[in-house]
Design a protein around this motif. Structure first.
Motif, PDB file in Angstrom:
ATOM      1  N   UNK A   1    -170.973 -39.114 -40.610  1.00  0.00           N
ATOM      2  CA  UNK A   1    -170.006 -39.726 -41.523  1.00  0.00           C
ATOM      3  C   UNK A   1    -168.614 -39.120 -41.330  1.00  0.00           C
ATOM      4  N   UNK A   2    -168.560 -37.839 -40.981  1.00  0.00           N
ATOM      5  CA  UNK A   2    -167.259 -37.221 -40.685  1.00  0.00           C
ATOM      6  C   UNK A   2    -166.629 -37.874 -39.458  1.00  0.00           C
ATOM      7  N   UNK A   3    -167.433 -38.114 -38.421  1.00  0.00           N
ATOM      8  CA  UNK A   3    -166.930 -38.761 -37.206  1.00  0.00           C
ATOM      9  C   UNK A   3    -166.436 -40.171 -37.530  1.00  0.00           C
ATOM     10  N   UNK A   4    -167.062 -40.806 -38.487  1.00  0.00           N
ATOM     11  CA  UNK A   4    -166.683 -42.161 -38.876  1.00  0.00           C
ATOM     12  C   UNK A   4    -165.429 -42.178 -39.753  1.00  0.00           C
ATOM     13  N   UNK A   5    -165.381 -41.326 -40.767  1.00  0.00           N
ATOM     14  CA  UNK A   5    -164.316 -41.430 -41.764  1.00  0.00           C
ATOM     15  C   UNK A   5    -163.042 -40.657 -41.426  1.00  0.00           C
ATOM     16  N   UNK A   6    -163.122 -39.585 -40.679  1.00  0.00           N
ATOM     17  CA  UNK A   6    -161.898 -38.827 -40.366  1.00  0.00           C
ATOM     18  C   UNK A   6    -160.894 -39.693 -39.597  1.00  0.00           C
ATOM     19  N   UNK A   7    -161.303 -40.434 -38.551  1.00  0.00           N
ATOM     20  CA  UNK A   7    -160.321 -41.310 -37.881  1.00  0.00           C
ATOM     21  C   UNK A   7    -159.777 -42.404 -38.807  1.00  0.00           C
ATOM     22  N   UNK A   8    -160.639 -42.949 -39.657  1.00  0.00           N
ATOM     23  CA  UNK A   8    -160.172 -43.985 -40.589  1.00  0.00           C
ATOM     24  C   UNK A   8    -159.156 -43.425 -41.574  1.00  0.00           C
ATOM     25  N   UNK A   9    -159.439 -42.243 -42.117  1.00  0.00           N
ATOM     26  CA  UNK A   9    -158.516 -41.628 -43.074  1.00  0.00           C
ATOM     27  C   UNK A   9    -157.207 -41.236 -42.397  1.00  0.00           C
TER      28      UNK A   9
ATOM     29  N   UNK B   1    -153.552 -42.547 -43.232  1.00  0.00           N
ATOM     30  CA  UNK B   1    -152.485 -41.603 -43.535  1.00  0.00           C
ATOM     31  C   UNK B   1    -151.242 -41.898 -42.691  1.00  0.00           C
ATOM     32  N   UNK B   2    -151.449 -42.230 -41.406  1.00  0.00           N
ATOM     33  CA  UNK B   2    -150.338 -42.543 -40.518  1.00  0.00           C
ATOM     34  C   UNK B   2    -149.778 -43.948 -40.755  1.00  0.00           C
ATOM     35  N   UNK B   3    -150.445 -44.705 -41.635  1.00  0.00           N
ATOM     36  CA  UNK B   3    -150.075 -46.096 -41.947  1.00  0.00           C
ATOM     37  C   UNK B   3    -150.142 -46.991 -40.704  1.00  0.00           C
ATOM     38  N   UNK B   4    -151.159 -46.739 -39.892  1.00  0.00           N
ATOM     39  CA  UNK B   4    -151.349 -47.524 -38.673  1.00  0.00           C
ATOM     40  C   UNK B   4    -151.818 -48.932 -39.017  1.00  0.00           C
ATOM     41  N   UNK B   5    -151.544 -49.851 -38.121  1.00  0.00           N
ATOM     42  CA  UNK B   5    -152.104 -51.193 -38.219  1.00  0.00           C
ATOM     43  C   UNK B   5    -153.569 -51.077 -37.795  1.00  0.00           C
ATOM     44  N   UNK B   6    -154.468 -51.180 -38.764  1.00  0.00           N
ATOM     45  CA  UNK B   6    -155.894 -50.929 -38.508  1.00  0.00           C
ATOM     46  C   UNK B   6    -156.476 -51.896 -37.469  1.00  0.00           C
ATOM     47  N   UNK B   7    -156.049 -53.150 -37.490  1.00  0.00           N
ATOM     48  CA  UNK B   7    -156.594 -54.116 -36.527  1.00  0.00           C
ATOM     49  C   UNK B   7    -156.205 -53.747 -35.099  1.00  0.00           C
ATOM     50  N   UNK B   8    -154.956 -53.345 -34.907  1.00  0.00           N
ATOM     51  CA  UNK B   8    -154.510 -52.933 -33.572  1.00  0.00           C
ATOM     52  C   UNK B   8    -155.121 -51.590 -33.176  1.00  0.00           C
TER      53      UNK B   8
ATOM     54  N   UNK C   1    -163.586 -42.830 -30.414  1.00  0.00           N
ATOM     55  CA  UNK C   1    -163.241 -42.814 -28.994  1.00  0.00           C
ATOM     56  C   UNK C   1    -162.680 -44.142 -28.493  1.00  0.00           C
ATOM     57  N   UNK C   2    -163.422 -45.231 -28.634  1.00  0.00           N
ATOM     58  CA  UNK C   2    -162.923 -46.500 -28.127  1.00  0.00           C
ATOM     59  C   UNK C   2    -161.816 -47.041 -29.004  1.00  0.00           C
ATOM     60  N   UNK C   3    -161.889 -46.752 -30.285  1.00  0.00           N
ATOM     61  CA  UNK C   3    -160.864 -47.220 -31.202  1.00  0.00           C
ATOM     62  C   UNK C   3    -159.623 -46.360 -31.138  1.00  0.00           C
ATOM     63  N   UNK C   4    -159.622 -45.255 -31.849  1.00  0.00           N
ATOM     64  CA  UNK C   4    -158.424 -44.436 -32.018  1.00  0.00           C
ATOM     65  C   UNK C   4    -157.944 -43.832 -30.699  1.00  0.00           C
ATOM     66  N   UNK C   5    -158.826 -43.118 -30.001  1.00  0.00           N
ATOM     67  CA  UNK C   5    -158.413 -42.373 -28.807  1.00  0.00           C
ATOM     68  C   UNK C   5    -158.007 -43.302 -27.668  1.00  0.00           C
ATOM     69  N   UNK C   6    -158.843 -44.268 -27.342  1.00  0.00           N
ATOM     70  CA  UNK C   6    -158.543 -45.166 -26.222  1.00  0.00           C
ATOM     71  C   UNK C   6    -157.298 -46.002 -26.498  1.00  0.00           C
ATOM     72  N   UNK C   7    -157.164 -46.524 -27.716  1.00  0.00           N
ATOM     73  CA  UNK C   7    -155.997 -47.342 -28.052  1.00  0.00           C
ATOM     74  C   UNK C   7    -154.715 -46.545 -27.895  1.00  0.00           C
TER      75      UNK C   7
END
Length: 165
Positions: free
Chosen positions: A44-52, A56-63, A138-144
């Motif tokens: 759950x930490x691996x899942x929620x830390x990138x989302x949070x 926090x950075x106010x990123x466009x979640x879809x992109x 990885x594929x979401x936050x890091x790769x993007x």
């Protein structure tokens, strides 16, 4: 921070360090204390830390996470790959258990506690949560993020190396 921005490479390095430290300290302690339920905490930490962090950075979640529903062709390919890997894993485990009998006994003792749990908990903790969490991280936050600075092949190799580590 502006709404709709994308994370930078520095943000990704910070995120990976935070996730690694959280897994090492919090995740390890939770796993030791609660067993398979501690694994759930770790995943759950691996899942929620990138989302949070993205929120926090106010990123466009879809992109940022660019998640799409896979086509049936890819799902079937994944199932076939799973079956082949599972059979290979069983064959290798069987062969290695003859070479390393003491290790095989230790593994059997460790897994004997898991066999008493409901199958839904086991599947959730060992298959669903890791798959979703690792995809987001990885594929979401890091790769993007890395894809913005590097060519696609270079981005794939960098993220693969980070994931492997």
């Amino acid at each position: 921070m502006k709404k709709g921005q994308m994370a930078g490479v520095g943000d990704t390095i910070l995120l990976l360090c935070v996730v690694l430290l959280a897994m090492f300290y919090v995740g390890s302690a939770a796993t030791i204390k609660w067993g398979i339920y501690g694994v759930v905490v770790q995943q759950l930490m691996i899942l929620f830390i990138p989302l949070m962090y993205a929120a926090y950075l106010k990123c466009d979640m879809k992109k940022m996470f660019a998640l799409k529903i896979p086509s049936i062709r890819f799902v079937l390919g994944a199932v076939i790959l799973f079956i082949g890997a599972f059979v290979l894993n069983i064959l290798m485990s069987y062969g290695l258990s003859f070479l390393f009998t003491e290790s095989a006994k230790n593994v059997e003792e460790i897994f004997s506690t898991i066999y008493d749990l409901p199958i839904a908990v086991i599947v959730f903790a060992t298959a669903i949560l890791p798959a979703v969490g690792e995809e987001l991280l990885f594929r979401g936050f890091t790769f993007t993020t890395i894809r913005q600075k590097c060519k696609p092949v270079t981005s794939i190799l960098i993220v693969s190396a980070i994931f492997g580590l």
